[in-house]
Design a protein around this motif. Structure first.
Motif, PDB file in Angstrom:
ATOM      1  N   ARG A  41      36.617  25.651 -51.621  1.00 23.08           N
ATOM      2  CA  ARG A  41      36.177  26.656 -50.856  1.00 23.08           C
ATOM      3  C   ARG A  41      35.035  26.456 -49.699  1.00 23.08           C
ATOM      4  O   ARG A  41      35.432  26.869 -48.646  1.00 23.08           O
ATOM      5  N   ALA A  42      34.128  25.676 -50.039  1.00 20.73           N
ATOM      6  CA  ALA A  42      33.046  25.554 -48.875  1.00 20.73           C
ATOM      7  C   ALA A  42      33.682  24.570 -47.976  1.00 20.73           C
ATOM      8  O   ALA A  42      33.408  24.879 -46.700  1.00 20.73           O
ATOM      9  N   THR A  43      34.712  23.532 -48.088  1.00 18.90           N
ATOM     10  CA  THR A  43      34.938  22.748 -47.074  1.00 18.90           C
ATOM     11  C   THR A  43      36.156  23.330 -46.486  1.00 18.90           C
ATOM     12  O   THR A  43      36.337  23.244 -45.225  1.00 18.90           O
ATOM     13  N   LEU A  44      37.100  24.540 -47.023  1.00 23.05           N
ATOM     14  CA  LEU A  44      37.991  25.210 -46.334  1.00 23.05           C
ATOM     15  C   LEU A  44      37.352  25.847 -45.374  1.00 23.05           C
ATOM     16  O   LEU A  44      37.632  26.015 -44.055  1.00 23.05           O
ATOM     17  N   HIS A  45      36.254  26.687 -45.725  1.00 19.61           N
ATOM     18  CA  HIS A  45      35.686  27.413 -44.526  1.00 19.61           C
ATOM     19  C   HIS A  45      34.745  26.795 -43.549  1.00 19.61           C
ATOM     20  O   HIS A  45      35.055  27.024 -42.391  1.00 19.61           O
ATOM     21  N   ALA A  46      34.377  25.618 -43.952  1.00 18.30           N
ATOM     22  CA  ALA A  46      33.842  24.493 -42.984  1.00 18.30           C
ATOM     23  C   ALA A  46      34.662  24.070 -41.846  1.00 18.30           C
ATOM     24  O   ALA A  46      34.650  24.065 -40.656  1.00 18.30           O
ATOM     25  N   LEU A  47      36.123  23.869 -42.386  1.00 16.74           N
ATOM     26  CA  LEU A  47      37.176  23.324 -41.611  1.00 16.74           C
ATOM     27  C   LEU A  47      37.633  24.349 -40.683  1.00 16.74           C
ATOM     28  O   LEU A  47      37.596  24.325 -39.415  1.00 16.74           O
ATOM     29  N   LEU A  48      37.760  25.680 -41.013  1.00 16.88           N
ATOM     30  CA  LEU A  48      38.080  26.741 -40.401  1.00 16.88           C
ATOM     31  C   LEU A  48      36.994  27.142 -39.181  1.00 16.88           C
ATOM     32  O   LEU A  48      37.348  27.381 -38.032  1.00 16.88           O
ATOM     33  N   GLU A  49      35.760  26.998 -39.604  1.00 15.28           N
ATOM     34  CA  GLU A  49      34.659  27.266 -38.723  1.00 15.28           C
ATOM     35  C   GLU A  49      34.567  26.315 -37.523  1.00 15.28           C
ATOM     36  O   GLU A  49      34.482  26.455 -36.444  1.00 15.28           O
ATOM     37  N   LYS A  50      34.976  25.111 -38.074  1.00 13.88           N
ATOM     38  CA  LYS A  50      34.964  24.058 -36.861  1.00 13.88           C
ATOM     39  C   LYS A  50      36.058  24.306 -35.911  1.00 13.88           C
ATOM     40  O   LYS A  50      35.899  24.166 -34.611  1.00 13.88           O
ATOM     41  N   VAL A  51      37.233  24.599 -36.476  1.00 12.09           N
ATOM     42  CA  VAL A  51      38.372  25.006 -35.669  1.00 12.09           C
ATOM     43  C   VAL A  51      37.766  26.088 -34.619  1.00 12.09           C
ATOM     44  O   VAL A  51      38.261  26.180 -33.561  1.00 12.09           O
ATOM     45  N   ARG A  52      37.448  27.229 -35.195  1.00 18.03           N
ATOM     46  CA  ARG A  52      36.924  28.341 -34.340  1.00 18.03           C
ATOM     47  C   ARG A  52      35.783  28.074 -33.460  1.00 18.03           C
ATOM     48  O   ARG A  52      35.852  28.508 -32.142  1.00 18.03           O
ATOM     49  N   ASP A  53      34.954  27.131 -33.677  1.00 13.98           N
ATOM     50  CA  ASP A  53      33.653  27.010 -32.968  1.00 13.98           C
ATOM     51  C   ASP A  53      34.273  25.829 -31.789  1.00 13.98           C
ATOM     52  O   ASP A  53      33.814  26.111 -30.584  1.00 13.98           O
ATOM     53  N   MET A  54      35.269  24.854 -32.084  1.00 13.28           N
ATOM     54  CA  MET A  54      35.673  23.962 -31.067  1.00 13.28           C
ATOM     55  C   MET A  54      36.573  24.479 -30.216  1.00 13.28           C
ATOM     56  O   MET A  54      36.988  23.813 -29.303  1.00 13.28           O
TER      57      MET A  54
END
Length: 92
Positions: A41-54
């Motif tokens: 769950r934590a890594t999925l959220h981190a991955l999606l956040e990176k996509v949104r940020d970059m």
């Protein structure tokens, strides 16, 4: 590259960001294989956040073909397993 986050929309992202995203994708795959729900769950959220940020969000009325589809933030382990290829969620 155009990436769709299910339930959210599309994001345009430079291919130069793929190595960074692949690291998170590899972590996500390992957590899924180990049945680590909280880590997944934590890594999925981190991955999606990176996509949104970059990335740069595309307008809602844009109908660009998505080169990559990522699960929604609330996707279950089973739902994400259905989206996986041999390379994980992100090829390469």
């Amino acid at each position: 590259m155009i990436i769709r986050i299910m339930g959210e929309g599309q994001v345009k992202l430079s291919d130069s960001h793929l190595p960074e995203l692949n690291k998170l994708d590899d972590e996500l795959l390992a957590e899924m294989e180990n049945g680590d729900g909280p880590g997944f769950r934590a890594t999925l959220h981190a991955l999606l956040e990176k996509v949104r940020d970059m990335g740069e969000p595309l307008p809602d009325d844009s109908l660009e073909p998505s080169e990559l589809i990522l699960p929604s933030p609330d996707a279950t382990l089973e739902e994400v397993r259905e989206l996986l290829s041999d390379d994980g969620l992100i090829p390469g």
